[in-house]
Motif scaffolding. Structure first.
Motif, PDB file in Angstrom:
ATOM      1  N   SER A 124       0.837  -1.207   0.000  1.00  0.00           N
ATOM      2  CA  SER A 124       0.000   0.000   0.000  1.00  0.00           C
ATOM      3  C   SER A 124       0.869   1.253   0.000  1.00  0.00           C
TER       4      SER A 124
ATOM      5  N   ASP B 252      -6.261  -1.374  -4.470  1.00  0.00           N
ATOM      6  CA  ASP B 252      -5.632  -1.958  -3.283  1.00  0.00           C
ATOM      7  C   ASP B 252      -6.551  -3.042  -2.708  1.00  0.00           C
ATOM      8  N   GLU B 253      -6.266  -4.274  -3.063  1.00  0.00           N
ATOM      9  CA  GLU B 253      -7.081  -5.428  -2.667  1.00  0.00           C
ATOM     10  C   GLU B 253      -8.564  -5.162  -2.908  1.00  0.00           C
TER      11      GLU B 253
END
Ligand SMILES: Nc1ncnc2c1ncn2[C@@H]1O[C@H](COP(=O)(O)OP(=O)(O)O)[C@@H](O)[C@H]1O
Ligand SMILES: [Mg+2]
Length: 255
Positions: A43, A163-164
């Motif tokens: 991240s 992000d995911e």
């Protein structure tokens, strides 16, 4: 020069090294999957691409410019948790993303009209026109995440950072989101960086799969050494079966 260029980038928080010696070149339109253990700096890497953080050392450029001083290079971002506003309708969420906090009524009339047209086009693109006047709470998880992607698309980004994004969705919905994302990418030619916990997803969607990991361990102080890109797999080549990769690099399966 490549479209996205990361050259010898380090990121430290205090005296803790998070990332070190990160080097990667990405062509416009490539889909880059990023995998790695929790807490290894994935991240953080996206935040640097987004110019929310500047590296402690090294350089990042996108389309030849430094992200923080080049606001013209639009980037969209989507997180795992729904980032949509619960008190706004689906359409209102898209308009809010467009107006960047300026109430729509205060935009000049032509800008307001352009925003409304773009919101409608985005609703069609994400397949939510039929629920445009509903609130997010009445939508399924997959629909909420399509709305979050729609918000990111309002700026017509050239770089999409995920992000995911599908981590909270059930497996069936996740498969639908994969199809949606691949269509979107084919239509827009966007460059995509997607962090995922799911290695299979990373290989399925990505042209390349980057593995972030610590290259070595300091036995005295584990914080001294940051993570870097330890593998950069070509995932386009379907001749390399995923299972073979797992056998060769069992640490990936463990992550
Ligand atoms: N702003 C910050 N200040 C200090 N430490 C941070 C900050 N942001 C993240 N960290 C730490 O940096 C490490 C990497 O975080 P992160 O990039 O979120 O990892 P990942 O996304 O790979 O799980 C974690 O140990 C986290 O606690
Ligand atoms: Mg993370």
């Amino acid at each position: 020069m490549s479209f996205v260029s990361v050259r010898n980038v380090w990121q430290k928080y205090g005296d803790r090294s998070i990332l070190e010696r990160v080097n990667v070149s990405v062509d416009e339109g490539e889909f880059i999957s990023i995998v790695g253990a929790s807490g290894c700096g994935k991240s953080t890497f996206l935040r640097m691409l987004l110019a929310e953080e500047t590296p402690s050392k090294g350089e990042i450029s996108i389309d030849g410019g430094i992200p923080a001083v080049e606001p013209g290079i639009e980037r969209g971002v989507v997180f795992q948790r729904y980032s949509v506003f619960p008190h706004m309708t689906v359409r209102g969420n898209l308009l809010a993303a467009e107006a960047f906090g300026t109430p729509l009524g205060r935009l000049p009339r032509n800008a307001r009209k352009a925003a409304q047209d773009r919101a409608q086009a985005t609703l069609d693109r994400i397949g939510l026109t039929h629920v445009a006047e509903q609130y997010p709470a009445s939508l399924s998880g997959g629909m909420q995440q399509r709305l979050a992607i729609g918000q990111a698309l309002m700026a017509t980004p050239r770089v999409l950072l995920l992000d995911e994004p599908f981590g909270a969705l059930d497996p069936g919905t996740r498969l639908q989101m994969h199809d949606f994302l691949m269509e979107l990418r084919d239509e827009t030619g966007m460059t995509v960086f997607m962090v995922t916990h799911d290695l299979h997803e990373g290989f399925k969607l990505g042209d390349r799969v980057l593995v972030f990991d610590k290259p070595r361990w300091d036995p005295v102080d584990p914080n001294v050494i940051g993570a870097t890109i330890t593998y950069d797999f070509d995932a386009r080549n379907q001749g390399v079966p995923f299972q073979d990769i797992l056998e060769k690099y069992p640490m990936l399966a463990a992550g």
